[in-house]
Design a protein around this motif. Structure first.
Motif, PDB file in Angstrom:
ATOM      1  N   LEU A 160       0.823  -1.207   0.000  1.00 18.23           N
ATOM      2  CA  LEU A 160       0.000   0.000   0.000  1.00 18.23           C
ATOM      3  C   LEU A 160       0.858   1.258   0.000  1.00 18.23           C
ATOM      4  O   LEU A 160       2.007   1.242   0.428  1.00 18.23           O
ATOM      5  CB  LEU A 160      -0.909   0.018   1.231  1.00 18.23           C
ATOM      6  CG  LEU A 160      -1.867  -1.161   1.424  1.00 18.23           C
ATOM      7  CD1 LEU A 160      -2.610  -1.005   2.736  1.00 18.23           C
ATOM      8  CD2 LEU A 160      -2.832  -1.271   0.261  1.00 18.23           C
ATOM      9  N   ALA A 161       0.245   2.337  -0.462  1.00 13.64           N
ATOM     10  CA  ALA A 161       0.884   3.647  -0.337  1.00 13.64           C
ATOM     11  C   ALA A 161       0.964   4.005   1.153  1.00 13.64           C
ATOM     12  O   ALA A 161       0.091   3.618   1.934  1.00 13.64           O
ATOM     13  CB  ALA A 161       0.079   4.694  -1.095  1.00 13.64           C
ATOM     14  N   ASP A 207      -2.129   5.022   3.022  1.00 16.08           N
ATOM     15  CA  ASP A 207      -3.212   4.048   3.183  1.00 16.08           C
ATOM     16  C   ASP A 207      -2.900   2.971   4.210  1.00 16.08           C
ATOM     17  O   ASP A 207      -3.757   2.141   4.512  1.00 16.08           O
ATOM     18  CB  ASP A 207      -3.497   3.365   1.838  1.00 16.08           C
ATOM     19  CG  ASP A 207      -3.950   4.342   0.777  1.00 16.08           C
ATOM     20  OD1 ASP A 207      -4.601   5.340   1.150  1.00 16.08           O
ATOM     21  OD2 ASP A 207      -3.662   4.119  -0.414  1.00 16.08           O
ATOM     22  N   ARG A 208      -1.711   2.955   4.752  1.00 12.67           N
ATOM     23  CA  ARG A 208      -1.313   1.840   5.612  1.00 12.67           C
ATOM     24  C   ARG A 208      -1.928   1.889   7.000  1.00 12.67           C
ATOM     25  O   ARG A 208      -2.174   0.853   7.607  1.00 12.67           O
ATOM     26  CB  ARG A 208       0.220   1.794   5.736  1.00 12.67           C
ATOM     27  CG  ARG A 208       0.879   1.452   4.424  1.00 12.67           C
ATOM     28  CD  ARG A 208       2.397   1.491   4.520  1.00 12.67           C
ATOM     29  NE  ARG A 208       2.987   1.278   3.191  1.00 12.67           N
ATOM     30  CZ  ARG A 208       4.282   1.326   2.940  1.00 12.67           C
ATOM     31  NH1 ARG A 208       5.136   1.582   3.919  1.00 12.67           N
ATOM     32  NH2 ARG A 208       4.727   1.129   1.721  1.00 12.67           N
TER      33      ARG A 208
END
Length: 269
Positions: free
Chosen positions: A251-252, A255-256
């Protein structure tokens, strides 16, 4: 419904219509629309484009390509943080009760790809074979997606080409009728409107549809890669926290956090 796709296509159409009917001297002139409607031009451009695509496909693949436009308006059912959390929950189950306990959990999973992977793991399939089977299916799914993307890209290429064919037809008719001034206008209209129709088909419909299908394909491939990596990590007996960190790396950074708050927790019930 994917609001971005709906709004984008509708507003593009609205802007084109506004450009047609707006006159800086007279304001809004609705009657201008009639000048941009020409049945022979539409038949040449749209008919020629679609029939060329039909000629390069089977009937079934042609129909499937047309139907794929519906995918553009559907929101993806995949929520990556939720999928990561589901895999972490499964890893907790496997860690406490063993891999065989995942068979019951597989029955509650709606994703056929993830369910298939779980059953392979439960059956004691060699990890390399699990990866090979899952990646083969991933490639197959991506291939089907690319067929549909290619359909719209090919159609987008045909639009301007058939618009040019219509333009040449109109110019030929115009040149043949130079001695009749009344015939020059209609012939020139066909010549120019077909180019407009071809550009609209390519840039208003085909390019956005192909781009959105590419994005959806990339998103789905990401989800499947996460699932493959997660299943193999569960099979290897890795710690749920390690699995969480490994999967979150897909994920970016922004977004984590959404999957990290509950990651590695115990399974409910």
């Amino acid at each position: 419904m994917d609001l971005g796709s709906v709004l984008g296509l509708i507003l593009c159409f609205v802007l084109v219509i506004f450009g047609i009917i707006f006159d800086k001297d007279q304001g809004i002139v609705v009657s201008n629309i009639q000048s941009f409607l020409d049945f022979p031009s539409a038949l040449i451009t749209f008919g020629g484009s679609f029939m060329c695509i039909l000629a390069s496909n089977t009937v079934n693949s042609f129909v499937a390509g047309l139907k794929s436009i519906g995918l553009v308006f559907k929101m993806s059912a995949d929520n990556v943080p939720e999928i990561i959390q589901k895999i972490i929950d499964l890893s907790n189950v496997a860690r406490k009760e063993g891999l065989l306990s995942l068979e019951e959990a597989a029955g509650d999973i709606a994703d056929p790809f993830l369910q298939k992977g779980i059953l392979l793991v439960v059956d004691g399939t060699d990890p390399e074979l699990v990866r090979a089977i899952m990646e083969t299916e991933l490639v197959s799914v991506e291939g089907r997606h690319k067929d549909k993307i290619g359909f719209w890209e090919d159609l987008g290429a045909m639009g301007p080409a058939w618009g040019m064919i219509g333009t040449l037809i109109g110019l030929i008719n115009m040149l043949k009728a130079l001695d009749d001034p009344s015939a020059i206008g209609p012939a020139m209209a066909v010549a120019l409107i077909t180019t407009l129709y071809g550009s609209l088909l390519a840039n208003w419909i085909c390019a956005p549809v192909a781009s959105k299908l590419k994005k959806k394909n990339a998103d789905e491939m990401l989800v499947k890669e996460i699932e493959i990596e997660g299943l193999l990590s569960i099979q290897a007996g890795e710690n749920p926290r390690v699995i969480e960190e490994k999967l979150k790396s897909f994920l970016a950074p922004a977004d984590r956090g959404s999957s990290g708050e509950e990651g590695g927790g115990e399974v409910d019930g």
